[in-house]
Design an enzyme around this catalytic site. Structure first.
Site, short mmCIF file in Angstrom:
data_model
loop_
_atom_site.label_atom_id
_atom_site.label_comp_id
_atom_site.label_asym_id
_atom_site.label_seq_id
_atom_site.Cartn_x
_atom_site.Cartn_y
_atom_site.Cartn_z
N TYR A 19 34.68 41.07 53.42
CA TYR A 19 35.17 42.26 52.72
C TYR A 19 36.12 41.80 51.62
CZ TYR A 19 37.89 46.44 51.72
OH TYR A 19 38.50 47.48 51.07
N GLU A 48 35.79 47.47 45.19
CA GLU A 48 35.55 47.11 46.59
C GLU A 48 34.15 46.53 46.75
OE1 GLU A 48 36.71 49.38 50.61
OE2 GLU A 48 34.93 50.21 49.66
#
Ligand code: GDP
Ligand code: MN
Length: 388
Positions: free
Chosen positions: A109, A197
């Protein structure tokens, strides 16, 4: 402003950030043609909507052959995709992204966002990729690595290394990851992003680092200097009332589930108005700040937008006449009421500059408007109306 994954990946490509080969498709035939062009299987068929969690909702499928591309593209295009970010009503899928499927060894992530408290840009990474990051943060916060980047100093080499080693990367992966971080940070700053993101950022079995997903949001107040991003706007993904309001520079936000339409000048007063509507036992159907310096035309448009919402059973106009004088407001309301059919009761609370003139205009209009003596009185009157 939000954009689609395929658009975010175009930006990544522009900055030299590795992405899977692929293209956006607007029909099943196009999806099949893109898969054929890619010339490999598996191929990933991904729904393009402005919301995450598509995988779990059935909006991301791995096709092993041409027949499966046909099958998945047909089922995803036109489906109402429900994810934890769309709300129960879901979102109609009108676009797809067709990409080469990659052999994934590890999912990471990565994100960047401004942090107001420290006036820095936070770069966040985690080895728990592909999962809901809010859940990781709640249950295992130690699995998230954060570095605070001072915008004046820029992203420092030691900070990039801290991130890479914190994510337990092997040297050949670090060599790709650090330049990638620098490119993403450059993109983030140059495009005035409010969020970037990548979940997941993958390491493939042949040790390539690739952005498998891409989410980029922008600061609306900086959009004037990014014409290319303005072109990315997709009105299909926005609330139709909000789209209409944005044409007139009105700060309007639709509130699902409420029945009191309200029009207020000033964001603080608008918030307070929503609170007193709640206190009176009803719920606001929208937030609408017509602005301190609104003119009659903006008031008219705001009123028209509120009235066009079928969820609205009563309207509360709450104005403190300062820069926006009460007579200007009254003219706007009267003009709007002449043009649209006002089917629901309207309660007005008005104070401030030229209030007497404003009241005269409203009275002389012959419209069925309920005037309130103060805030509490107004909120109780409108709540009583919507509760029937
Ligand atoms: P999201 O659910 O909306 O966040 O969509 P993602 O783009 O993150 O896709 C969801 C999941 O699909 C990913 O976490 C991957 O596990 C899987 N996925 C997406 N692309 C590929 C691919 O190229 N190969 C493989 N094996 N899985 C993929
Ligand atoms: Mn994702």
């Amino acid at each position: 402003m939000k954009i689609h994954e395929f658009q975010a990946k175009e930006l990544f490509k522009k900055y030299g950030v590795p992405i899977p080969r692929g293209k956006a498709a607007f029909s099943v035939d196009e999806a099949k043609a893109i898969a054929a062009e890619l010339g490999v299987f598996p191929v990933v068929v991904k729904a393009q909507i402005h919301a995450g969690g598509r995988g779990k909702g059935g909006g991301v499928k791995l096709a092993k052959n041409a027949a499966e591309v046909d099958q998945y593209a047909s089922s995803i295009l036109g489906m109402t995709l429900v994810t934890h970010q769309t709300g129960p009503e879901g979102r109609l899928v009108k676009k797809l992204l067709v990409e080469e499927g990659l052999p994934i060894e590890k999912e990471l992530y990565l994100s960047m966002l401004p942090d107001r408290a420290t006036a820095t840009i936070i770069v966040m990474g985690s080895e728990a990729g592909g999962m809901d990051i809010e859940e990781v943060a709640a249950k295992t916060p130690e699995k998230i690595i954060k570095v605070n980047v001072d915008p004046l100093l820029g992203f420092q080499g030691y900070q990039a290394r801290e991130m890479a080693y914190g994510l337990n990367m092997e040297p050949e992966v670090v060599k790709q990851f650090i330049p990638m971080l620098n490119k993403l940070f450059k993109l983030f700053v140059e495009y005035d992003c409010s969020l970037l993101e990548i979940n997941p950022l993958v390491i493939t079995s042949d040790k390539r680092v690739i952005a498998l997903d891409a989410k980029v949001n922008f600061d609306d107040n900086a959009l004037f200097r990014h014409k290319d991003i303005q072109e990315y706007r997709d009105l299909d993904e926005e609330d139709p009332f909000e789209v209409e309001a944005s044409k007139y520079d009105l700060n309007y936000i639709k509130m699902p589930g409420g029945s009191v339409g309200n029009m207020v000048n000033g964001a603080g007063l608008a918030m307070a108005t929503m609170d007193i509507i709640q206190q009176a036992g009803a719920s606001p159907a929208n937030f609408l700040d017509v602005g301190g310096g609104a003119n009659a035309q903006q008031v008219e448009n705001g009123f028209r937008i509120i009235l066009s919402d079928p969820a609205v059973k009563g309207v509360f106009i709450n104005i403190f006449g300062g820069i926006l004088r009460c007579d200007i407001l009254a003219e706007g309301v009267v003009e709007a009421a002449k043009k649209v059919d006002v089917k629901v009761p309207v309660v007005i609370r008005m104070e401030g500059t030229n209030v007497d003139k404003g009241r005269q205009i409203l009275e002389a209009s012959g419209l069925n408007l309920i005037t309130a003596k103060d805030l509490t009185d107004a909120a109780q009157k409108v709540a009583a109306i919507v509760k029937g």
